[in-house]
Structure formats: C-alpha cells, structure tokens
Design a protein around this motif. Structure first.
Motif, PDB file in Angstrom:
ATOM      1  N   ALA A  21       0.825  -1.208   0.000  1.00 60.16           N
ATOM      2  CA  ALA A  21       0.000   0.000   0.000  1.00 60.16           C
ATOM      3  C   ALA A  21       0.859   1.259   0.000  1.00 60.16           C
ATOM      4  O   ALA A  21       0.579   2.213  -0.707  1.00 60.16           O
ATOM      5  N   GLN A  22       1.918   1.236   0.807  1.00 58.07           N
ATOM      6  CA  GLN A  22       2.711   2.457   0.974  1.00 58.07           C
ATOM      7  C   GLN A  22       3.820   2.599  -0.048  1.00 58.07           C
ATOM      8  O   GLN A  22       4.132   3.689  -0.498  1.00 58.07           O
ATOM      9  N   SER A  23       4.461   1.479  -0.379  1.00 55.77           N
ATOM     10  CA  SER A  23       5.647   1.559  -1.238  1.00 55.77           C
ATOM     11  C   SER A  23       5.420   0.932  -2.609  1.00 55.77           C
ATOM     12  O   SER A  23       6.311   0.943  -3.444  1.00 55.77           O
ATOM     13  N   GLN A  24       4.258   0.320  -2.815  1.00 60.52           N
ATOM     14  CA  GLN A  24       3.953  -0.372  -4.070  1.00 60.52           C
ATOM     15  C   GLN A  24       4.957  -1.485  -4.372  1.00 60.52           C
ATOM     16  O   GLN A  24       5.149  -1.863  -5.513  1.00 60.52           O
ATOM     17  N   ASN A  25       5.655  -1.943  -3.353  1.00 61.12           N
ATOM     18  CA  ASN A  25       6.406  -3.193  -3.491  1.00 61.12           C
ATOM     19  C   ASN A  25       6.296  -3.902  -2.154  1.00 61.12           C
ATOM     20  O   ASN A  25       6.076  -3.259  -1.127  1.00 61.12           O
ATOM     21  N   PRO A  26       6.425  -5.227  -2.154  1.00 59.80           N
ATOM     22  CA  PRO A  26       6.117  -5.950  -0.904  1.00 59.80           C
ATOM     23  C   PRO A  26       7.212  -5.886   0.155  1.00 59.80           C
ATOM     24  O   PRO A  26       7.065  -6.502   1.206  1.00 59.80           O
ATOM     25  N   TYR A  27       8.295  -5.163  -0.117  1.00 55.73           N
ATOM     26  CA  TYR A  27       9.396  -5.145   0.848  1.00 55.73           C
ATOM     27  C   TYR A  27       9.519  -3.829   1.605  1.00 55.73           C
ATOM     28  O   TYR A  27      10.226  -3.745   2.592  1.00 55.73           O
ATOM     29  N   GLY A  28       8.869  -2.792   1.093  1.00 54.91           N
ATOM     30  CA  GLY A  28       8.982  -1.488   1.742  1.00 54.91           C
ATOM     31  C   GLY A  28      10.207  -0.700   1.311  1.00 54.91           C
ATOM     32  O   GLY A  28      10.615   0.245   1.980  1.00 54.91           O
ATOM     33  N   PHE A  29      10.828  -1.089   0.194  1.00 54.82           N
ATOM     34  CA  PHE A  29      11.934  -0.284  -0.326  1.00 54.82           C
ATOM     35  C   PHE A  29      11.361   0.899  -1.103  1.00 54.82           C
ATOM     36  O   PHE A  29      10.193   0.897  -1.471  1.00 54.82           O
ATOM     37  N   LYS A  30      12.242   1.860  -1.389  1.00 49.73           N
ATOM     38  CA  LYS A  30      11.781   2.995  -2.174  1.00 49.73           C
ATOM     39  C   LYS A  30      11.897   2.654  -3.664  1.00 49.73           C
ATOM     40  O   LYS A  30      12.944   2.227  -4.124  1.00 49.73           O
ATOM     41  N   ASN A  31      10.805   2.863  -4.387  1.00 54.17           N
ATOM     42  CA  ASN A  31      10.824   2.517  -5.803  1.00 54.17           C
ATOM     43  C   ASN A  31      11.853   3.326  -6.586  1.00 54.17           C
ATOM     44  O   ASN A  31      12.272   2.922  -7.666  1.00 54.17           O
ATOM     45  N   ALA A  32      12.255   4.475  -6.023  1.00 50.98           N
ATOM     46  CA  ALA A  32      13.249   5.293  -6.706  1.00 50.98           C
ATOM     47  C   ALA A  32      14.537   4.513  -6.949  1.00 50.98           C
ATOM     48  O   ALA A  32      15.279   4.800  -7.885  1.00 50.98           O
ATOM     49  N   ALA A  33      14.794   3.509  -6.083  1.00 52.64           N
ATOM     50  CA  ALA A  33      16.051   2.760  -6.204  1.00 52.64           C
ATOM     51  C   ALA A  33      15.935   1.558  -7.125  1.00 52.64           C
ATOM     52  O   ALA A  33      16.855   0.759  -7.228  1.00 52.64           O
ATOM     53  N   ARG A  34      14.797   1.418  -7.794  1.00 51.83           N
ATOM     54  CA  ARG A  34      14.559   0.209  -8.566  1.00 51.83           C
ATOM     55  C   ARG A  34      15.578  -0.052  -9.668  1.00 51.83           C
ATOM     56  O   ARG A  34      15.870  -1.203  -9.974  1.00 51.83           O
ATOM     57  N   ALA A  35      16.053   1.019 -10.283  1.00 56.05           N
ATOM     58  CA  ALA A  35      16.935   0.798 -11.427  1.00 56.05           C
ATOM     59  C   ALA A  35      18.403   0.746 -11.011  1.00 56.05           C
ATOM     60  O   ALA A  35      19.288   0.777 -11.857  1.00 56.05           O
ATOM     61  N   SER A  36      18.683   0.649  -9.712  1.00 57.29           N
ATOM     62  CA  SER A  36      20.082   0.710  -9.281  1.00 57.29           C
ATOM     63  C   SER A  36      20.912  -0.431  -9.880  1.00 57.29           C
ATOM     64  O   SER A  36      22.105  -0.288 -10.085  1.00 57.29           O
ATOM     65  N   TRP A  37      20.252  -1.540 -10.171  1.00 58.49           N
ATOM     66  CA  TRP A  37      20.998  -2.665 -10.769  1.00 58.49           C
ATOM     67  C   TRP A  37      21.561  -2.309 -12.141  1.00 58.49           C
ATOM     68  O   TRP A  37      22.529  -2.906 -12.601  1.00 58.49           O
ATOM     69  N   ALA A  38      20.937  -1.334 -12.809  1.00 55.57           N
ATOM     70  CA  ALA A  38      21.307  -1.016 -14.190  1.00 55.57           C
ATOM     71  C   ALA A  38      22.380   0.065 -14.276  1.00 55.57           C
ATOM     72  O   ALA A  38      22.785   0.452 -15.373  1.00 55.57           O
ATOM     73  N   GLU A  39      22.852   0.544 -13.118  1.00 53.36           N
ATOM     74  CA  GLU A  39      23.851   1.611 -13.135  1.00 53.36           C
ATOM     75  C   GLU A  39      25.077   1.184 -13.927  1.00 53.36           C
ATOM     76  O   GLU A  39      25.604   0.088 -13.725  1.00 53.36           O
ATOM     77  N   GLY A  40      25.493   2.036 -14.822  1.00 55.23           N
ATOM     78  CA  GLY A  40      26.675   1.737 -15.621  1.00 55.23           C
ATOM     79  C   GLY A  40      26.423   0.730 -16.728  1.00 55.23           C
ATOM     80  O   GLY A  40      27.361   0.252 -17.368  1.00 55.23           O
ATOM     81  N   MET A  41      25.168   0.369 -16.951  1.00 57.25           N
ATOM     82  CA  MET A  41      24.887  -0.633 -17.985  1.00 57.25           C
ATOM     83  C   MET A  41      24.220  -0.028 -19.209  1.00 57.25           C
ATOM     84  O   MET A  41      23.920  -0.732 -20.160  1.00 57.25           O
ATOM     85  N   ASP A  42      23.966   1.260 -19.156  1.00 57.26           N
ATOM     86  CA  ASP A  42      23.360   1.941 -20.293  1.00 57.26           C
ATOM     87  C   ASP A  42      22.024   1.298 -20.682  1.00 57.26           C
ATOM     88  O   ASP A  42      21.792   0.931 -21.832  1.00 57.26           O
ATOM     89  N   VAL A  43      21.167   1.127 -19.701  1.00 56.07           N
ATOM     90  CA  VAL A  43      19.836   0.582 -19.962  1.00 56.07           C
ATOM     91  C   VAL A  43      18.848   1.748 -20.040  1.00 56.07           C
ATOM     92  O   VAL A  43      18.825   2.602 -19.162  1.00 56.07           O
ATOM     93  N   ASP A  44      18.072   1.786 -21.101  1.00 58.18           N
ATOM     94  CA  ASP A  44      17.099   2.869 -21.280  1.00 58.18           C
ATOM     95  C   ASP A  44      15.897   2.692 -20.371  1.00 58.18           C
ATOM     96  O   ASP A  44      15.532   1.573 -20.027  1.00 58.18           O
ATOM     97  N   THR A  45      15.268   3.815 -20.033  1.00 55.61           N
ATOM     98  CA  THR A  45      13.944   3.728 -19.414  1.00 55.61           C
ATOM     99  C   THR A  45      12.932   4.121 -20.486  1.00 55.61           C
ATOM    100  O   THR A  45      13.286   4.764 -21.480  1.00 55.61           O
ATOM    101  N   LEU A  46      11.689   3.744 -20.280  1.00 57.72           N
ATOM    102  CA  LEU A  46      10.654   4.088 -21.252  1.00 57.72           C
ATOM    103  C   LEU A  46      10.506   5.596 -21.389  1.00 57.72           C
ATOM    104  O   LEU A  46      10.176   6.106 -22.459  1.00 57.72           O
ATOM    105  N   GLN A  47      10.759   6.304 -20.271  1.00 52.58           N
ATOM    106  CA  GLN A  47      10.658   7.754 -20.312  1.00 52.58           C
ATOM    107  C   GLN A  47      11.646   8.332 -21.321  1.00 52.58           C
ATOM    108  O   GLN A  47      11.326   9.240 -22.078  1.00 52.58           O
ATOM    109  N   SER A  48      12.890   7.767 -21.317  1.00 52.54           N
ATOM    110  CA  SER A  48      13.909   8.325 -22.207  1.00 52.54           C
ATOM    111  C   SER A  48      13.809   7.726 -23.613  1.00 52.54           C
ATOM    112  O   SER A  48      14.239   8.335 -24.571  1.00 52.54           O
ATOM    113  N   ASN A  49      13.273   6.532 -23.714  1.00 50.27           N
ATOM    114  CA  ASN A  49      13.206   5.888 -25.023  1.00 50.27           C
ATOM    115  C   ASN A  49      11.938   5.044 -25.136  1.00 50.27           C
ATOM    116  O   ASN A  49      11.956   3.841 -24.942  1.00 50.27           O
ATOM    117  N   PRO A  50      10.823   5.680 -25.465  1.00 52.60           N
ATOM    118  CA  PRO A  50       9.551   4.947 -25.495  1.00 52.60           C
ATOM    119  C   PRO A  50       9.385   4.060 -26.723  1.00 52.60           C
ATOM    120  O   PRO A  50       8.414   3.325 -26.827  1.00 52.60           O
TER     121      PRO A  50
END
Lengths: 310, 605
Positions: free
Chosen positions: B336-365
């Motif tokens: 309900a609060q974090s929209q994920n079942p662990y309570g992490f911040k969704n802002a950190a979701r793409a941290s795995w992709a750091e330095g991998m040059d992975v596009d987001t839909l916002q930048s490349n739809p």
C-alpha cells in the motif's frame, strides 16, 4: 465546575510523563490536572496538582479491564474533561475500553498535545512514522500518550482525595508467571546488533559472536537459515521479512550473504557494517562499511580491539 | 445363442439395468450442474487424456486403467449375449484385458500404499475420528471398484462363469453410479480449465465506475454453503485418490495441510449441516497459509478437482476478517505504501542497471520490449545479477528494450495469492494505466509470477500485451543464432534445472530453459520431478513473506533432490526459486551453486 484532566498509568514513571502532557492540555482548557491512582496510593507522588484515589477494585494488581471500569465509574460522576493514559500495552487496552464505556473519542499514541478549551489536539505517527497525523477530539475525551515523548513532571506535594467506586470483579485471573528463557532478546529496541549468517560454520561458533555482541553492548541476531532451518538460535533472533524487522544504530552482519529476505528486515539500520569472505556478496551493497575477510579472523580481532579501548 | 438359461438371462438383465442407472445418474448430475456432455466435450476430454498419457504420469496411468477397465467391462457386459457366437470378439476383449489387468493391479497396490500414507498424514494433522472413518470408507469403495473391475476382466478368460461376470458388473456399476458419476461429470466440465485461471470475486474497475455496488461485494467464503456450485462440485467430486496429497510440497514438508484432507473436510462439512457452519472452525488458518499455490494438486488430480479455487476464497475470508499476523500485514502495508512488498523505495529500482546503459521508457519509449524487472530483481542484490545478465544478453543480440525504472510497481501477485483481491486489482489497474500510457506492446519478464499475472490475469482487467518469458526469448535468440556460445566458452559444469512452478506447470514452458543449458554447459542432468511435475521451492502463494509451522523446509527437500542428481549447479529460472534454493544449499552444506539460466548463458558470451 472547573474542568479536570486526569492522568492514569499503571507505571509510575509513565504516569509522570503523562502528567507533563496533561499540563499542556490543562493550560489550554484552563483546567486542573489530577493524578489518579487505583486501589492504593503510590508511595511517592510525581506530577503536578491534586490526586484522586479510586478505592474498590481488587488490590494490588489492577488489570486494564478493571482500571477502565474504575475510571469509567468515577468519570461518570466527576465528569473530567479528559483522561490521559500512557500508551503502554496495558494503557492502550484500558483506554480503548474506557472510551467505549464512556462513549467518547479516543486518541491513540499521541504527543504534542494541546487544547483550545473545546477539545484537544495531538500528533500521531502513521504509516510507520513516515507521516505525522494531527488529530482532534472534542471534550470529553480519552487519549493515550506516546511513551518517551514527554519529560517526567517534577514531584509536587499533593492532597489526596478518595473515592469509592465499589467492588469490580476481575474477569481475568493470572494463573502463573514464567520468566522468559535465558538469552531472550528484544532486537527491536537494541541499539547495536551483531547478526550471524551461514558463514558461521557450526552452532558452537555462535559463542564468539555472542561475546562480540556483549562487548559492543548489543544483541545477537541471525539470518533465516540459522533459526528457521538449522535451529541454532530461537526464532526471536531471526531478522528478516519472515522474522523481526529492526533499525538499530549499528548493524554488524557477519557471514551473511545479504538476500532480500534478510536485507528487508534491517534496511532501516543507521549504519550497516558487514564481514564476508566473498567480496561479491550482495550484503556489501547494502552496507556502509565492509570487511572482506574470514569472520574467524576478523571477529577475534574486533574483540581484541574493543578490549584494548577499554 | 445356445446355453442361455434363465439364470444367465436374469444376470444379464440386472447388469443391463445397472448400466442404465449409471447413464441416468450421470446425465441427471450433468443436467443439475448445467454441464454439457456433448460429443465435442467428450472428444476433447479424450484428447486431453491422451496428452496426459504422454507425460507418463503414473497416477494418471492408473486412473486411465480404471476408466478404460470400467468402459471395456461395461461394453463387454452389454454385448455379452452376442459374444458367445463371435469368437473373434472375445479374443479382442481378452487382448485388451491384459494391459488393463496389469494397470489395475498396480492401481490397487498404489491404493493400498496411499491408504497407509493417508492414515499417516491424517494422524499428523490430527483429523477427527469421524473424518478418518469417512476417508477409509471412500478409499475402500475405490479399492472395491478396482478389485471388481479386475475380476471382471479376469473372468473374460473363464467363459463358463459368464453369469458371475455379469453380477460383478452390476455390483461395480452400482458403485460407479453412487460414487464416480459426480467426479466424471466434474472432469468433463473442467479438464481443460487452465491452472492459471483464478476466480475474480469482483471487478474493481466496475466498482470505481459505479457499476457495482461496493456494499454487495463479498470476497471470501465463510460458510461452505457460500461456495459457488462450481466449487462445491469440485469438493464433492473428491474420491480420495490421493494424488494431490502425494504431490503436495506442504504435505511433504509436514506442514498442517493436505489438499485431500482439506477438500474432503469441505465436502463432509457441506453434508453435515447443509453447509451453514463456519468453515474456519474446521479448517485451520495455518492449513490455508501452508499452500504455496504451486498447483501440483490441481495438475495431478485425475478428476479435475480445483483445490486452489477453494483455498483462495478461504484466504480471502481470512484477509477480510483481518486474521493476518505481523508478517502478512506488513507485506500488505508495504504494498500500500511503497507499491512493493518489501517497503523499499521505488526510486532505487533501477540501481541494478547503473553503468549498464539501460534505457527507461521515459527516455526511449520506442523500444521493442519493456523489460518488467519485478521487485525481487529490482531490490535483491543477488537477483539483480539476473537482470544484469539478461541485459547483457539482449544487448549482445541487439534486442531493443527499456525498463520502467522508478515507475515500476509490484505486479500484484503476492496480494492476490494472499487473498487481498482489492489491493491486487488496485495495483493491476495502476499498472495497466501506466503501460498503456507508454503504448507498451511487448513485455519481457524474468519473474514467472510477474509473467503469469501479466500474461494470464491482466487481460481480464483490460491489459492486453504480448508477454514473453526471458527463457523463451533467449532460447529463440540462440536458435536464430543471434546468441551463440563458441565451443571453447561452453562451461564444463554439471547442471540440473529446477523448473519454476509458474513458468512450467502454470505456463507450459519446459524446453526453453533446457535449450539454454544445452547450448551453454556440457553436462545437463534431470531431476525426477521436472517440467509439469516440478516440485515447489516453497516461496509461491506469498509464502516468501511469512512462516508456517513445518517439519522440513520445502526448499531443503528440493535441494536434496537436486543434489541427488550429482550435479554441482542448480539452474533456476525464477528469482524466488533462486533465493530459496540458495538458502537451502547453504543450510545443507552441499556446496551447490545456484544460478539463473540467464546468468549461465551470459557467462558464455
């Protein structure tokens, strides 16, 4: 009559905190604070203002249900503006029962209390402390005051008034008391936690981590495999999604790989340090400090360093 | 037609009458439940039975022996008077009888063994005496039906006892009419209902649009009488075959659940007092939470009982009554609060992709695929490596993809499996809105729970996308030569594949992960329980988030099975399986390495 704000808690220390909160409410409502005792007058008096002793209920142990009934009977007659209780486990139960009996509102676990004469306002943490809700309740009202939110009121001489509320049968009976097993921990309130993972090779080796935890004035926790699967530690030590969620000042993860299952239970720790032989262990990404090394060398070294600083 | 006497004719008449009774009972049950028994359905069932025959499932072979045995003996009885004059016909029946007799004898043996197992399970669960005797009675009926059918087939070889054969037939047919007409009807109605279909008690979008009165919504079942007719046909069709219990990971782990006992309890409860009493007085909370929703029970049931349908509705009842412990309510609060079942911040979701040059839909739809990372691979540092491995493969093969990054949310599966349908649909509607706003057409997933929800459940709520599982895409890329492993890069390791329930049993994805392994390692070994018969890792059905009492860990049982192959590596295809088996191998100290198939392929390119 001029209004009164009553203060009751089964714990004397908490009662003196609640008294401070009651002072704030009384000020805004131009009322007096009255400390309420049930069955026996406390040996020392803390808090400001007058005292009221409710006689009648069984002594010496007053259960939350009995306290609620005694307070309700007195309140129906004396009509205080507000009754404040401590938000302890018993206090929470007594307050909700009391509010229901009187048919008045109840503010739970509030701090920052104030009054405008018509009612009182308070602030309470919601959504796990992420948001502060301001709540208001019209007089008469009941509230539980967050423990630790107010300083204790200074002791003042007081005149005690007595009131007989009649006998109140206690529906609950204490059959016996058992001490928690030795080594039981309250990880949620620990400031320092040393946590053991599968890097610990055998159960006996947990002793060196327990010693380290003691030396750091902390508690010993563990990851799921150690408690749930291997049974090396009781379940109450298990930190993680399916165990306890903790947020100590310092979390030292020893031999823990750092699965989400575990990290989700300690992610809000202020400082996370970890020891692991595998430099790629995921726990290092969740850590502020990391030591790549064998816990069987690093932990004794830490112990020596701590001893040297004493 | 010589040699027919009055006794024989009487026996024939009785036998014929019993066949009419079977037909009548079956047809009237079908009418009662409005189920078509038309030739189309029956032919469809035949094709499905043939399909299951090819899987070589032992329980199914026994079921088939019984069904065909009953069929053959009925035909034999009906045409019995004509048999004497046509020796070829008798030879035909005798030939058919041999494999059937073998199958039936094996089935009988299996029944005896299941009987002792079921007594043991019953004792473990502490079932009341009344239940145990009702269970025994039904199992004895089944054994009697098998014994009678076997005897009839054996008597084909003793023509002088033709009349005895007919009497046995009549007795057996009486049992069939009384006990097996209902399961037959249930089977014909449900044989082709996919495992991944979940009942939907209400539609949140209709509630929001004002088309449904929120006050009229009832999610969950508190009394047996509240189950739908379809559901009550399910539990009334159970004849204690015990295939569900034999395949259930919760039962194997000594958890307080046996799907057989649960279903039978509901059936007995519905008869006891018209189904008016509270189900939760007979069914325990931990009994319901023990289920991992792996679907082994449903898939193995020869008569198509849908256990999960019942469990979900009972869990919904627990949720609506707030009967949730700290772990379960914390998971829902996190959703309900974090929209994920662990309570992490969704802002950190793409941290795995750091330095991998992975596009987001916002930048490349305009990318071909949306890679739906899922919460585990977003937040679990170990599972993040799977996301990185997949990205490496996709980039290597020139597949264009992007992620939602901080905008991604939980797909909703944990809420739905826990029984919180409202929270689930809330997430579904938000997700569909977001996906549509970016014009997403194709979705790629590395988590089979996300995959299953997006592919099979979202369409019902208006989310229509082409959903691909990572093993499907990667195996396609290998086949097309876009990903190739040079011979010197093939890993010299022994690997066994753990099929994820939601990929294999739920979605029939069997070969893609195997093709990936064949291409990248030199020694692939198979476990006994694989593909549609895979054994759960213990995390499904939201079990990842809470504990239930158990004697062994489900993951531990599976890790032991994997170790039994002699392989040094367990290949997984699901981040939950990865996590559970990783823990289990650490506990057992087997030293087995656990890696996703995508990681194994990525290491080779």
């Amino acid at each position: 009559m001029s209004g009164e704000v009553w203060v009751y808690s089964e714990s004397e220390a908490v009662a003196s905190e609640v008294a401070t909160a009651a002072d704030d409410v009384a000020k805004g409502a131009s009322a007096h604070v009255r400390m309420v005792d049930i069955s026996s007058l406390r040996p020392t008096t803390r808090g400001s203002g007058a005292r009221l002793l409710l006689k009648g209920p069984p002594s010496p142990e007053v259960s939350p249900a009995v306290a609620a009934e005694a307070l309700a009977r007195a309140a129906r007659e004396l009509a205080p503006l507000a009754i404040l209780l401590g938000a302890t486990r018993d206090g929470r139960e007594a307050a909700s029962r009391l509010a229901a009996k009187l048919g008045v509102g109840c503010m739970a676990e509030v701090a920052g209390l104030a009054s405008d004469g018509q009612g009182m306002t308070g602030e309470r943490d919601v959504f796990a402390g992420k948001v502060v809700a301001k709540v208001r309740c019209r007089f008469p009202a009941v509230a539980t005051v967050k423990v630790g939110a107010y300083p204790r009121a200074v002791a003042q001489p007081a005149d005690a008034q007595e009131k007989d509320v009649g006998p109140i049968p206690d529906q609950t009976k204490t059959l016996g008391r058992e001490k928690k097993q030795a080594g039981s921990v309250d990880l949620r309130s620990a400031k320092v936690i040393v946590s053991a993972g599968r890097g610990v090779k055998k159960k006996e080796d947990l002793a060196i981590l327990a010693e380290l935890a003691t030396a750091m004035r902390g508690a010993l926790g563990c990851s799921r495999p150690l408690s749930s699967d291997l049974g090396w530690l009781p379940e109450e030590h298990h930190i993680g999604l399916t165990g306890v969620t903790v947020k100590p000042d310092l979390y030292l993860a020893v031999g823990i790989s750092g699965q989400l299952q575990h990290v989700a239970g300690m992610k809000d720790s202020k400082i996370v340090a970890s020891i692991n032989t595998d430099k790629d262990a995921p726990i290092f990404q969740a850590s502020d400090y990391g030591i790549v090394g064998d816990l069987y060398q690093v932990v004794p070294a830490l112990r020596r360093a701590l001893a040297a600083r004493r | 037609m010589a040699g027919l006497d009055i006794g024989y004719l009487a026996a024939y008449a009785i036998s014929l009458a019993s066949v009419v009774v079977v037909a009548f009972v079956t047809l009237s049950l079908a009418r009662k439940w409005s189920i078509s028994l038309g030739p189309g359905r029956v032919a469809g069932l035949g094709r499905d039975e043939a399909r299951r025959l090819r899987t070589g499932d032992a329980v199914f072979l026994m079921h088939l022996s019984i069904a065909l045995g009953v069929g053959v003996t009925i035909v034999d009885a009906v045409i019995a008077p004509a048999m004497a004059g046509v020796p070829l016909l008798l030879d035909l029946f005798r030939a058919a009888s041999v494999p059937l007799i073998v199958g039936l004898v094996v089935a009988f043996g299996w029944r005896v063994q299941r009987y002792y197992q079921s007594r043991r399970v019953g004792r473990g669960l502490g079932v009341p005496g009344g239940f145990a005797s009702a269970s025994t009675a039904l199992q004895l009926v089944l054994m009697a039906a098998i014994a009678l059918t076997t005897s009839e087939l054996v008597l084909l070889w003793v023509p002088t006892l033709g009349w005895a054969d007919l009497i046995l037939d009549a007795v057996r047919n009486a049992l069939v009419a009384a006990y097996y007409a209902r399961p037959s009807v249930n089977l014909i109605a449900k044989f082709d209902r996919p495992l991944n279909s979940v009942s939907t008690p209400f539609n949140l979008a209709d509630v929001i649009a004002g088309k449904t009165d929120p006050g009229a919504i009832r999610a969950g079942v508190g009394k047996v009488s509240e189950f739908s007719p379809d559901q009550s046909l399910s539990f009334d069709s159970c004849v204690e075959i015990g295939a569900c219990e034999a395949s259930c990971p919760a039962t194997a782990a000594g958890r307080p659940l046996s799907p057989r006992v649960l279903v039978r309890k509901l059936s007995l409860l519905s008869r006891a007092d018209g189904g008016g009493s509270d189900v939760l007085t007979s069914v325990g909370e931990d009994e319901l939470w023990s289920c991992t929703s792996c679907g082994a029970c449903v898939a193995s049931c020869p008569v198509s009982v849908k256990h999960l349908d019942l469990i979900y509705d009972l869990r919904r009842e627990l949720v609506s009554k707030g009967r949730l412990d700290r772990e379960k309510s914390a998971m829902l609060a996190n959703l309900a609060q974090s929209q994920n079942p662990y309570g992490f911040k969704n802002a950190a979701r793409a941290s795995w992709a750091e330095g991998m040059d992975v596009d987001t839909l916002q930048s490349n739809p305009k990318t071909e695929y949306l890679y739906w990372v899922g919460c585990v691979s977003s937040f679990d540092q170990r599972a993040q490596r799977v996301a990185r491995a997949l990205s490496k493969i996709l980039k290597h093969a020139g597949v264009s993809f992007a992620i939602l990054g901080a905008e991604e949310m939980c797909v909703g599966d944990p809420a739905r499996r826990l029984g919180e349908e409202g929270r689930y649909q809330e997430l579904v509607l938000q997700n569909i809105e977001k996906l549509n706003s970016y014009g997403v057409k194709k979705i790629l997933a590395t988590c089979p729970h996300c995959f299953n929800a997006l592919k099979n459940e979202y369409p019902q709520f208006g989310g229509k996308f082409e959903v691909v599982y990572h093993t499907q895409l990667i195996s396609d890329l290998i086949r097309e030569g876009k990903v190739s492993v040079p011979p010197d890069k093939v890993q010299r390791i022994s690997v066994t594949l753990h099929d994820a329930c939601y990929a294999s049993r739920y979605n029939n994805i069997f070969e893609p992960p195997r093709e990936m392994l064949e291409a990248s390692v030199d020694d692939v070994r198979e476990m006994g329980r694989r593909k549609e018969k895979t054994f759960c890792c213990g995390a499904g059905g939201s079990n990842y988030w809470f504990k239930v009492p158990q004697q062994k860990s489900i993951a531990g049982i599976r890790a032991e099975e994997a170790a039994g192959t002699g392989a040094k590596t367990i290949a997984t295809e699901c981040p939950f399986c990865l996590s559970m088996l990783d823990d289990a191998t650490k506990v057992s100290g087997s030293g087995m390495d656990v890696r996703d198939v995508a990681e194994i392929v990525a290491e080779c390119i």
